[in-house]
Write a protein that holds these residues in place. Structure first.
Motif, mmCIF file in Angstrom:
data_model
loop_
_atom_site.group_PDB
_atom_site.id
_atom_site.type_symbol
_atom_site.label_atom_id
_atom_site.label_comp_id
_atom_site.label_asym_id
_atom_site.label_seq_id
_atom_site.Cartn_x
_atom_site.Cartn_y
_atom_site.Cartn_z
ATOM 1 N N GLU A 73 -32.492 -1.616 14.595
ATOM 2 C CA GLU A 73 -31.453 -0.787 13.986
ATOM 3 C C GLU A 73 -31.070 -1.230 12.576
ATOM 4 O O GLU A 73 -29.967 -0.973 12.116
ATOM 5 C CB GLU A 73 -30.226 -0.719 14.894
ATOM 6 C CG GLU A 73 -30.528 -0.042 16.206
ATOM 7 C CD GLU A 73 -29.324 0.076 17.129
ATOM 8 O OE1 GLU A 73 -28.227 -0.418 16.776
ATOM 9 O OE2 GLU A 73 -29.478 0.659 18.199
ATOM 10 N N ALA A 74 -31.964 -1.939 11.890
ATOM 11 C CA ALA A 74 -31.778 -2.390 10.504
ATOM 12 C C ALA A 74 -30.574 -3.316 10.339
ATOM 13 O O ALA A 74 -30.069 -3.492 9.245
ATOM 14 C CB ALA A 74 -31.674 -1.189 9.557
ATOM 15 N N GLY A 97 -35.102 0.227 9.693
ATOM 16 C CA GLY A 97 -35.186 -0.651 10.851
ATOM 17 C C GLY A 97 -36.614 -0.867 11.318
ATOM 18 O O GLY A 97 -37.550 -0.241 10.825
#
Length: 141
Positions: A73-74, A97
């Motif tokens: 999810e970065a 991500g």
């Protein structure tokens, strides 16, 4: 018709012999490319989730950190410590991500009296919330 078939067979045979007579050497790729930390390399730090990390001291207790992350999810988590004292505990978002590499930057402003500040970059396990792929980097004093 027989002549064409023989000619085609001869050409195919000649091509296969040429390929056999000039073998090419392809070096094996290093197993550690993405699976094991490679540590410090001329001021840059890397592991399987972080690469091309650079740290620039921009002032007294101030640092600019840039790099690339391949994290879920970065979400790039970081903690800065000085011995047992936590100086910063936060996160930044990379440009993309995992499984892609995304760029990120962190601007730190710390207490200039910190004796041995150290940065820990990591991602949190989606399953357990524990730190994974942690990369510890001493900050220049």
């Amino acid at each position: 018709m027989q002549f064409r078939t023989n000619m085609l067979t001869t050409c195919l045979l000649a091509m296969s012999l040429t390929a056999v007579s000039f073998p090419s050497f392809i070096p094996p790729t290093a197993a550690s490319t993405h699976s094991h930390p490679v540590g410090e390399d001329k001021g840059q730090y890397e592991n399987e989730s972080f690469r091309n990390i650079t740290i620039t001291k921009t002032g007294e207790g101030q640092y600019a950190i840039k790099g690339e992350a391949r994290v879920n999810e970065a979400n790039v988590r970081f903690v800065v410590t000085d011995g047992d004292k936590t100086l910063a505990n936060s996160f930044v978002t990379a440009s993309t991500g995992a499984p892609e590499w995304g760029s990120f930057s962190i601007d730190l402003k710390l207490d200039p009296s910190a004796k041995s500040p150290a940065l820990s970059l990591f991602e949190e396990s989606a399953a357990t919330g524990q730190r994974i792929h942690e990369l510890n980097i001493p900050l220049p004093k």
